[in-house]
Design an enzyme around this catalytic site. Structure first.
Site, PDB file in Angstrom:
ATOM      1  N   GLY A  95       0.823  -1.207   0.000  1.00 30.34           N
ATOM      2  CA  GLY A  95       0.000   0.000   0.000  1.00 30.34           C
ATOM      3  C   GLY A  95       0.851   1.249   0.000  1.00 30.34           C
ATOM      4  O   GLY A  95       2.076   1.202   0.153  1.00 30.34           O
ATOM      5  N   GLY A  97       0.977   5.292   1.565  1.00 26.25           N
ATOM      6  CA  GLY A  97       0.445   6.199   2.570  1.00 26.25           C
ATOM      7  C   GLY A  97       0.820   7.633   2.304  1.00 26.25           C
ATOM      8  O   GLY A  97       1.237   8.005   1.200  1.00 26.25           O
ATOM      9  N   LEU A  99       3.280   9.358   3.529  1.00 24.49           N
ATOM     10  CA  LEU A  99       4.712   9.645   3.462  1.00 24.49           C
ATOM     11  C   LEU A  99       5.487   8.706   2.547  1.00 24.49           C
ATOM     12  O   LEU A  99       6.548   9.071   2.053  1.00 24.49           O
ATOM     13  CB  LEU A  99       5.322   9.578   4.872  1.00 24.49           C
ATOM     14  CG  LEU A  99       4.803  10.593   5.890  1.00 24.49           C
ATOM     15  CD1 LEU A  99       5.473  10.370   7.236  1.00 24.49           C
ATOM     16  CD2 LEU A  99       5.047  12.019   5.404  1.00 24.49           C
ATOM     17  N   VAL A 102       4.606   0.918   1.403  1.00 17.89           N
ATOM     18  CA  VAL A 102       4.835  -0.216   2.296  1.00 17.89           C
ATOM     19  C   VAL A 102       4.929  -1.486   1.461  1.00 17.89           C
ATOM     20  O   VAL A 102       4.100  -1.719   0.570  1.00 17.89           O
ATOM     21  CB  VAL A 102       3.708  -0.348   3.339  1.00 17.89           C
ATOM     22  CG1 VAL A 102       4.000  -1.508   4.292  1.00 17.89           C
ATOM     23  CG2 VAL A 102       3.550   0.953   4.120  1.00 17.89           C
ATOM     24  N   ASP A 213      -5.147  10.104  14.235  1.00 17.47           N
ATOM     25  CA  ASP A 213      -5.461   9.581  12.897  1.00 17.47           C
ATOM     26  C   ASP A 213      -6.175   8.236  12.982  1.00 17.47           C
ATOM     27  O   ASP A 213      -5.922   7.341  12.178  1.00 17.47           O
ATOM     28  CB  ASP A 213      -4.183   9.454  12.066  1.00 17.47           C
ATOM     29  CG  ASP A 213      -4.477   9.453  10.555  1.00 17.47           C
ATOM     30  OD1 ASP A 213      -5.588   9.871  10.167  1.00 17.47           O
ATOM     31  OD2 ASP A 213      -3.609   9.043   9.771  1.00 17.47           O
TER      32      ASP A 213
END
Length: 480
Positions: A95, A97, A99, A102, A213
């Site tokens: 995935g 994100g 920043l 992964v 978050d």
């Protein structure tokens, strides 16, 4: 079922395939991305680059994890005693994100699998994002909890920062919701997942960490079905003063005789309620002095005080916890509008409230959500005493919090593949009350004494009767 694995070409320093371009917003594998704005808050200027590996001795509850054995073996074979990219083999992309990206990976010559978060610092265009990388790495290095990830190593090579953490093969809770009828879960799984997330938030707050978050996309599911929070780049730290007090309170609960007929502590049944008064000693560690002016998080989960920009504290996590519960039960969020701007207006509006269409036996869930979604943080449940106030709510009645890690995950959730374990679960262990268990033991003793004065066949029969009673009792209370 997992995707078929494939391996990227071997590489030491060339991680260009992991980079995201700087002329666009980072893509996200989740349905909703986080935002980061600033209202004149001070930025951290720390950007030290180091190569480090967390020691298993500092992670007490995971010190016997086979993953640490694999890490230790790799470090022994390394010339400088550290983990490097050459020790890892990337398998597939998991995935993207805010920043970085992964990847699923494993250590060479080992079957231990990890998640590798790769951040290209050259693609981070602001000092704020660089600061968030350091924040996440620092917080991960502090964590030691079964519902939070373990940082096995941090690798800094060239302009890349890589964080080696736990891999959650069951994906995230948002993806799991999309597989359910109506994009929502039954009340039993909701109570299970909410209880574990609550315990994780309690631990973070006890460490002085405000998460900011919380959303289903950031609640990952391990191979055993238990939760693991992720993405700590939007957190901020504050001082916290633990307290230990005795207090008296009135609690609404079901009668003991009816509670014994529950199929499990996460189940729902129509039961007669009664009030009882208790004096309990409580440990609380809520960062009540935490304060920030940053506007960060996901639009649908932002608290009113966060949207207004007047400053916020740890109460934003309890607001988000209420939104989280609502989404698990309804498949949507309560203040969602036709646009992000409309969503924010609904959140800060004094007249807009969450709407409910629940069955009569779910009144406790509605009451908890309403108390969490109070727009004044001073009156919001959890903002004074933290998770302790929320744990006492009738919605969580019957949960043995010290045994929360040992409860059996829900099996009726579509798409959740749970690795079978030989370890007994608390849902089985606590199903029989101490009074009933004592009765079984006395009955067994009477059978054994009777067997001494009879034939051997009778003795065997008495033992079989004892196990019959115990087995029948456990089977009658085992969660379907």
């Amino acid at each position: 079922m997992e995707q078929e694995d494939f391996y990227f070409p071997d590489t030491d320093l060339d991680l260009s395939f992991t980079s995201t371009t700087t002329d666009r917003t980072f893509a996200s594998s989740s349905a909703r991305t986080s935002l980061t704005l600033s209202f004149n808050d001070r930025l951290s200027t720390s950007s030290a680059v180091t190569t480090s590996s967390t020691s298993s001795s500092s992670v007490n509850h995971r010190r016997h994890d086979p993953h640490w054995s694999a890490i230790k073996s790799a470090k022994l074979l390394s010339s400088d005693g550290n983990i490097h990219l050459r020790h890892l083999k990337l398998i597939r992309h998991l995935g993207t994100g805010n920043l970085g990206r992964v990847f699923l990976c494993n250590l060479r010559d080992s079957s231990a699998r990890f998640a590798l978060k790769v951040i290209d610092r050259n693609c981070l265009t602001t000092e704020k994002k660089l600061s968030q990388v350091e924040t996440e790495a620092e917080i991960l290095s502090l964590l030691d909890h079964p519902f939070l990830p373990t940082l096995y190593a941090r690798i800094d090579e060239s302009h890349y920062t890589c964080l080696l953490i736990d891999y959650a093969p069951n994906g995230d809770l948002h993806s799991l919701l999309r597989k359910q009828p109506g994009n929502r879960l039954p009340i039993q799984p909701v109570r299970f997942f909410a209880a574990e997330v609550l315990v994780a938030l309690e631990y973070l707050h006890a460490m002085g960490i405000v998460y900011r978050d919380l959303k289903p996309e950031n609640v990952l599911l391990r191979e055993d079905g238990h939760v693991m929070l992720s993405d700590f780049d939007l957190c901020f730290k504050s001082d916290v003063v633990p307290t230990f007090k005795s207090r008296r309170y009135r609690r609404s609960s079901s009668s003991p005789s009816l509670r014994r007929r529950r199929s499990g502590c996460f189940s729902v049944a129509a039961e007669k309620k009664y009030e009882r008064e208790e004096i309990v000693s409580e440990f609380a560690a809520e960062p009540v002095t935490a304060f920030s002016r940053s506007c960060v998080g996901t639009h649908e989960y932002l608290a009113p005080e966060l949207v207004s920009g007047n400053g916020h504290g740890s109460g934003v996590d309890w607001w988000a916890f209420g939104i989280f519960l609502y989404e698990l039960l309804y498949g949507t969020t309560p203040f969602k509008g036709e646009s992000k701007e409309q969503t924010l207006r609904n959140i800060v509006s004094t007249t807009k409230t969450a709407s409910f269409h629940m069955d009569g036996d779910l009144d406790e869930a509605r009451d908890l959500i309403e108390k969490l979604l109070v727009k004044d943080p001073r009156k919001r449940l959890g903002c004074a005493r933290g998770a302790q106030d929320i744990k006492r709510h009738p919605f969580f009645d019957g949960i043995k919090w010290p045994l929360i890690r040992h409860y059996k995950p829900p099996e009726e959730v579509r798409g959740l593949v749970i690795k079978k374990s030989t370890r007994p679960h608390a849902s089985h262990v606590i199903a029989v009350s101490p009074r009933r268990r004592k009765s079984f033991l006395w009955r067994a003793l009477s059978y054994l004494l009777r067997g001494k004065s009879s034939s051997g066949g009778s003795k065997n029969q008495s033992n079989s009767n004892y196990y019959h009673y115990v087995g029948k009792s456990y089977a009658s209370r085992k969660r379907v």
